[in-house]
Design a protein around this motif. Structure first.
Motif, PDB file in Angstrom:
ATOM      1  N   TRP A  42      59.157 -40.678 -16.713  1.00 43.15           N
ATOM      2  CA  TRP A  42      60.606 -40.896 -16.863  1.00 43.15           C
ATOM      3  C   TRP A  42      61.266 -41.095 -15.494  1.00 43.15           C
ATOM      4  CZ3 TRP A  42      63.737 -37.229 -14.588  1.00 43.15           C
ATOM      5  CH2 TRP A  42      63.174 -35.982 -14.320  1.00 43.15           C
ATOM      6  N   LYS A  43      60.712 -40.415 -14.457  1.00 45.05           N
ATOM      7  CA  LYS A  43      61.283 -40.567 -13.108  1.00 45.05           C
ATOM      8  C   LYS A  43      61.163 -42.022 -12.643  1.00 45.05           C
ATOM      9  CE  LYS A  43      60.227 -36.017 -11.256  1.00 45.05           C
ATOM     10  NZ  LYS A  43      59.199 -35.310 -10.533  1.00 45.05           N
TER      11      LYS A  43
ATOM     12  N   ALA B  66      64.187 -44.606 -11.875  1.00 42.83           N
ATOM     13  CA  ALA B  66      64.259 -45.258 -10.557  1.00 42.83           C
ATOM     14  C   ALA B  66      64.337 -46.771 -10.730  1.00 42.83           C
ATOM     15  CB  ALA B  66      63.037 -44.870  -9.726  1.00 42.83           C
ATOM     16  N   ARG B  67      63.515 -47.306 -11.644  1.00 43.16           N
ATOM     17  CA  ARG B  67      63.524 -48.764 -11.850  1.00 43.16           C
ATOM     18  C   ARG B  67      64.867 -49.233 -12.400  1.00 43.16           C
ATOM     19  NH1 ARG B  67      57.824 -50.767 -14.470  1.00 43.16           N
ATOM     20  NH2 ARG B  67      56.468 -49.749 -12.993  1.00 43.16           N
TER      21      ARG B  67
ATOM     22  N   PRO C 244      69.554 -53.893 -10.206  1.00 45.70           N
ATOM     23  CA  PRO C 244      70.455 -54.962  -9.727  1.00 45.70           C
ATOM     24  C   PRO C 244      69.850 -55.812  -8.604  1.00 45.70           C
ATOM     25  CG  PRO C 244      71.645 -52.893  -9.947  1.00 45.70           C
ATOM     26  CD  PRO C 244      70.200 -52.585 -10.179  1.00 45.70           C
ATOM     27  N   ILE C 245      68.922 -55.245  -7.863  1.00 48.00           N
ATOM     28  CA  ILE C 245      68.252 -56.044  -6.816  1.00 48.00           C
ATOM     29  C   ILE C 245      66.860 -56.400  -7.312  1.00 48.00           C
ATOM     30  CG2 ILE C 245      67.405 -56.013  -4.416  1.00 48.00           C
ATOM     31  CD1 ILE C 245      69.525 -53.977  -3.764  1.00 48.00           C
TER      32      ILE C 245
ATOM     33  N   TYR D 149      57.002 -48.165  -2.670  1.00 46.03           N
ATOM     34  CA  TYR D 149      57.117 -49.314  -3.571  1.00 46.03           C
ATOM     35  C   TYR D 149      56.044 -49.217  -4.669  1.00 46.03           C
ATOM     36  CZ  TYR D 149      56.918 -54.038  -5.371  1.00 46.03           C
ATOM     37  OH  TYR D 149      56.906 -55.108  -6.225  1.00 46.03           O
ATOM     38  N   ARG D 150      54.811 -48.903  -4.239  1.00 44.22           N
ATOM     39  CA  ARG D 150      53.700 -48.812  -5.205  1.00 44.22           C
ATOM     40  C   ARG D 150      53.972 -47.711  -6.221  1.00 44.22           C
ATOM     41  NH1 ARG D 150      50.149 -49.635  -0.823  1.00 44.22           N
ATOM     42  NH2 ARG D 150      49.809 -47.397  -0.666  1.00 44.22           N
ATOM     43  N   ARG D 151      54.499 -46.588  -5.729  1.00 40.68           N
ATOM     44  CA  ARG D 151      54.727 -45.460  -6.636  1.00 40.68           C
ATOM     45  C   ARG D 151      55.733 -45.822  -7.734  1.00 40.68           C
ATOM     46  NH1 ARG D 151      56.202 -39.794  -4.079  1.00 40.68           N
ATOM     47  NH2 ARG D 151      54.745 -40.395  -2.489  1.00 40.68           N
ATOM     48  N   ILE D 152      56.703 -46.653  -7.381  1.00 37.62           N
ATOM     49  CA  ILE D 152      57.741 -46.987  -8.360  1.00 37.62           C
ATOM     50  C   ILE D 152      57.345 -48.175  -9.240  1.00 37.62           C
ATOM     51  CG2 ILE D 152      60.156 -47.749  -8.622  1.00 37.62           C
ATOM     52  CD1 ILE D 152      60.696 -46.198  -5.970  1.00 37.62           C
ATOM     53  N   PHE D 153      56.707 -49.200  -8.656  1.00 38.20           N
ATOM     54  CA  PHE D 153      56.528 -50.442  -9.413  1.00 38.20           C
ATOM     55  C   PHE D 153      55.103 -50.693  -9.928  1.00 38.20           C
ATOM     56  CE2 PHE D 153      60.453 -51.402  -7.042  1.00 38.20           C
ATOM     57  CZ  PHE D 153      61.264 -51.765  -8.104  1.00 38.20           C
TER      58      PHE D 153
END
Ligand SMILES: C[S@@+](CC[C@H](N)C(=O)[O-])C[C@H]1O[C@@H](n2cnc3c(N)ncnc32)[C@H](O)[C@@H]1O
Length: 264
Positions: free
Chosen positions: A207-208, A212-213, A218-219, A233-237
């Protein structure tokens, strides 16, 4: 004589496959005194097939070494691959085989009819330097699946690199663990290693991560890749993660004392 050898090897292949199948399908294993345990901490079928395939594809893999035996699933897969080869030997390092794992790994190897292994019941940080004194450059494949901290993995990999002959393989499990991944990212820079193969898997979308995503939407993602630190970046996407990696030692390790790599 050769016919007898081939027949017993074929018989053993059946035995090992049956042992592996039985463990995965029941999800249980049996200890030295018959106690039944739930299977855990083992490589899964896909990872087992990854190991077996490397061995199948290279007939020169005969002498293998493993750090971390537990219930013996990786040992069974490795032994399955080498057992038909003349001179096959498998060395296992696990200080806790009888203390924490009820001797299950060894029982499984015995049950499968494997008689060419040697268990060293000593922590790898002690066992590997001793092994190196006698067997530098003598192993064809080393599988690391022991204590997964950064420093333990690095020490295992340091000795493994010297125990491997040129052309041999270093296979490391649980590369999805950040500490293990760091070691792999470092090793990939060594001039003596080339990535041979890897196995990816999906990571769960926490869920985190989804929040975050949402906040970042917007960007566009490409812009974020330029703004954020690569690890963040890797952790989020990233939705996929590497689970197990095989590096091949393609030349002697000739780095000099001041070797470093700016790219790392
Ligand atoms: C994840 S389990 C290994 C699973 C096994 N490779 C399999 O696929 O069935 C980790 C193993 O590392 C062993 N271990 C822990 N600390 C160790 C150390 N210092 N040296 C060697 N092995 C260690 C544990 O006893 C355990 O058997």
């Amino acid at each position: 004589m050769l016919d007898n050898y081939k027949e017993s090897a074929t018989h053993r292949t059946l035995h090992i496959n049956q042992t592996i199948e039985n463990i995965y399908s029941t999800g249980t294993v049996v200890g030295q005194n018959g106690e039944v345990h739930k299977l855990h901490s083992a490589i899964d079928r896909e990872e087992g097939e990854f190991l077996s395939k490397i061995i199948r594809n290279d007939p020169k893999i005969i002498k293998t070494l493993e750090v971390g035996c537990a219930y013996g699933l990786s040992s069974l897969h490795i032994c399955l691959g080498i057992q038909e080869r003349v001179g096959a030997s498998h060395t296992l390092i696990d200080p806790f085989q009888y203390i924490h794992w009820d001797g299950v790994g060894i029982r499984n190897l015995d049950e499968a009819g494997i008689d060419f292994f040697d268990l060293i019941q000593v922590k790898s940080e002690f066992a590997l330097p001793r092994l190196l004194e006698e067997k530098e450059g003598q192993f064809d494949l080393v599988f690391i699946d022991g204590w997964h901290t950064f420093d333990h993995t690095l020490i295992d990999a340091f000795y493994a690199s010297r125990l491997l002959r040129v052309g041999g393989y270093l296979v490391v499990d649980d590369v999805s663990f950040p500490a293990v991944k760091r070691v792999i990212d470092f090793l990939k820079n060594y001039p003596c290693y080339e990535e041979y193969d890897s196995l990816d898997g999906e990571v769960s979308k926490s869920w985190k991560k989804m929040i975050a995503r949402g906040l970042m939407s917007p960007i566009n993602q490409k812009t974020w890749s330029q703004i954020l630190l690569p690890s963040l970046y890797r952790r989020i996407f990233d939705d996929r993660v590497t689970r197990i990696v095989a590096l091949q030692k393609t030349q002697e390790d000739t780095r000099n004392w001041k070797w470093h790599n700016d790219a790392f």
